[in-house]
Scaffold this motif. Structure first.
Motif, PDB file in Angstrom:
ATOM      1  N   ARG A 117      -3.862  -9.700  -7.375  1.00 42.19           N
ATOM      2  CA  ARG A 117      -4.815 -10.570  -6.667  1.00 42.19           C
ATOM      3  C   ARG A 117      -4.201 -11.195  -5.418  1.00 42.19           C
ATOM      4  NH1 ARG A 117      -4.949 -16.161  -7.861  1.00 42.19           N
ATOM      5  NH2 ARG A 117      -6.375 -17.107  -6.383  1.00 42.19           N
TER       6      ARG A 117
ATOM      7  N   ALA B 164      -6.765 -15.665  -1.452  1.00 43.68           N
ATOM      8  CA  ALA B 164      -6.028 -15.996  -2.671  1.00 43.68           C
ATOM      9  C   ALA B 164      -4.624 -16.481  -2.331  1.00 43.68           C
ATOM     10  CB  ALA B 164      -5.947 -14.776  -3.571  1.00 43.68           C
TER      11      ALA B 164
ATOM     12  N   SER C 253      -7.125 -12.393   1.561  1.00 44.26           N
ATOM     13  CA  SER C 253      -8.145 -12.227   0.514  1.00 44.26           C
ATOM     14  C   SER C 253      -8.477 -13.573  -0.141  1.00 44.26           C
ATOM     15  CB  SER C 253      -7.689 -11.214  -0.533  1.00 44.26           C
ATOM     16  OG  SER C 253      -6.483 -11.645  -1.107  1.00 44.26           O
TER      17      SER C 253
HETATM   18  N1  LIG Z   1     -14.469 -18.122  -2.437  1.00 45.35           N
HETATM   19  C1  LIG Z   1     -13.200 -18.084  -2.638  1.00 45.35           C
HETATM   20  O1  LIG Z   1     -12.509 -19.089  -2.492  1.00 45.35           O
HETATM   21  C2  LIG Z   1     -12.616 -16.773  -3.050  1.00 45.35           C
HETATM   22  C3  LIG Z   1     -11.315 -16.908  -3.781  1.00 45.35           C
HETATM   23  C4  LIG Z   1     -10.745 -15.591  -4.261  1.00 45.35           C
HETATM   24  N2  LIG Z   1     -11.692 -14.838  -5.053  1.00 45.35           N
HETATM   25  C5  LIG Z   1      -9.464 -15.777  -5.093  1.00 45.35           C
HETATM   26  O2  LIG Z   1      -9.055 -14.835  -5.675  1.00 45.35           O
HETATM   27  O3  LIG Z   1      -8.861 -16.790  -5.167  1.00 45.35           O
END
Ligand SMILES: NC(=O)CC[C@H](N)C(=O)O
Length: 460
Positions: A310, A317, A315
């Motif tokens: 992840r 993250a 992304s």
């Molecule tokens: N809207 C968001 O903050 C996405 C976060 C993202 N999906 C993550 O892995 O942290």
């Protein structure tokens, strides 16, 4: 004596609440070092005694890894027993499972002290340390999760056939009954729901819930995961908090929102209205402490083999130690406060966190790192104003930005070398954690992605 009297009356309250709700089975729940929730269910007729005595658990139970292999750890042989002793204040009736309730437990020795590998006791110790510095913590986990159905050869996200646009209004119509039932089940357990989103990934949802004290936030995270998965299962749907269940879709985070308060919880220690941006000096030092330990901290807050997929650049993250104001690519985001509720809402968002973590270990470790920064007066450098993936080497240096480890094995080596974290965890928990996690790293490294995804998807 007075304490025993209070404990006795809380036990009586729980027993009568269980009887009033016609509960017959009460799950005595705990979280293992791999982040998996386990429970032994006690019949209501035994509840009064068991709430006081706890139920037995072999010491080896905490050395079982994600693949359910018993990992050899010194002092955790299948000889000797500890007790799962419930905190009566965590009792909730489970709306999706008629006749059932759950209560969260500490793992105690026969003399009622922490046996050295109890994650909930670890978090309590860190909270006490913060209290000794005049600091109380408020926190919450902001979870994303995928909804899926089983299909030939695996599972598929529920939105795939409808392709609802991400963050869309129409997306709220898809499985709206399931979302409403989930929200009602959380509310019925005293968890305050704030917002729901139809997230970026297909079939991905997010529910944000109100902050509470640090121990309550970790307990709430346990109840949250159980509720989301339990309600979905009743609808014939699989819900999973696995960090990256679909290699081609965005991952699921469990961002931690955290604020620091004085001993009475009356005044924010993070917020200083006299400073542009509002971040107090203590807040800067807390951020610097987290950022300094962050590469090692990943071993506890994004702790599973699947977690590291992840943490990709760009992304949302984060894959660096960057911090910044409303920077969604930073590991630590200083969230902009709410209009006219500036002090009350001023908080830090820590993104290097996912739903596969043991919430007691991850939150305790996060706070311990921040406290170290406060004690040592660390400086976090300049806030990052862009996605770190696009910043120049000079900008990265000014923000003290370093990369995060890219694998569980590297993260565990960094954890082992981080004395602030290992001393906070204590010798038994450190030894157990490293051995169990290294066994998982070895096992998953020898297999393909499908094997990894399968096991993480169903465990979380
Ligand atoms: N809207 C968001 O903050 C996405 C976060 C993202 N999906 C993550 O892995 O942290």
């Amino acid at each position: 004596m007075a304490e025993q009297g209070t404990a006795g009356s809380r036990i009586a309250e729980v027993v009568s609440a269980a009887r009033a709700a016609d509960v017959r089975l009460i799950r005595f729940e705990y979280c293992d070092v791999s982040g998996v929730a386990h429970a032994k269910a006690v019949h209501v007729d035994q509840l009064e005694h068991k709430l006081l005595e706890g139920v037995g658990l072999t010491r080896a139970q905490m050395s079982i890894n994600l693949l359910e292999q018993v990992v050899p750890v010194a002092d955790m042989e299948p000889v000797g027993e500890i007790r799962l002793v419930p905190d009566p204040g965590t009792f909730t009736v489970l709306p999706w499972s008629p006749g059932s309730a759950s209560v969260l437990c500490d793992q105690l020795d026969h003399d009622r002290t922490d046996w050295g590998a109890c994650p909930r006791s670890f978090l309590k110790k860190v909270i006490d340390r913060a209290a000794g510095m005049g600091i109380t913590v408020q926190a919450t986990f902001e979870n994303e999760y995928y909804l899926a159905t089983e299909v030939e050869g695996g599972f598929a996200p529920v939105d795939a056939p409808t392709h609802s646009p991400v963050y869309s209004a129409i997306g709220h119509d898809h499985l709206d009954g399931l979302m409403l039932e989930t929200v009602d089940a959380l509310t019925a357990q005293g968890i305050v729901v704030e917002q729901c989103i139809n997230e970026y990934g297909p079939g991905q949802r997010e529910i944000s819930v109100r902050h509470t004290d640090a121990l309550g936030a970790a307990d709430q995270q346990m109840k949250f995961r159980d509720t989301v998965r339990g309600v979905a299962a009743k609808h014939g749907i699989l819900a999973s908090f696995a960090p990256k269940p679909f290699p081609d879709a965005i991952g699921s985070g469990a961002h931690v929102h955290l604020s620091l308060w004085d001993a009475e919880g009356a005044r924010s220690l993070l917020y200083d209205p006299a400073v542009p941006g509002g971040l107090s000096d203590l807040g800067r030092r807390f951020i610097a402490g987290v950022a300094e330990h962050l590469p090692a901290l990943t071993a506890l807050t994004v702790p599973s083999h699947n977690s590291f997929r992840r943490l990709a650049p760009s992304s949302w993250a984060s894959n660096t130690t960057a911090w910044g104001y409303d920077n969604r690519e930073a590991a630590l985001r200083v969230a902009s406060p709410f209009y006219r509720r500036e002090e009350a809402s001023y908080n830090l968002e820590y993104k290097v966190s996912d739903g596969s973590a043991n919430p007691y270990l991850s939150l305790g470790a996060l706070i311990a790192c921040g406290l170290d920064g406060i004690l040592r007066g660390l400086d976090p450098g300049e806030p990052s104003e862009h996605d770190p993936a696009t910043m120049t080497a000079e900008e990265l240096e000014r923000g003290h930005v370093r990369p995060l480890p890219t694998s569980m094995g590297d993260a565990l080596d960094l954890l082992e070398a981080d004395t602030v974290l290992t001393e906070a965890l204590g010798p038994l928990l450190t030894r157990c954690y490293l051995a169990v996690r290294r066994s998982e790293h070895e096992a998953f490294s020898a297999q393909d992605t499908a094997f990894e995804v399968f096991h993480h998807f169903y465990r979380f």
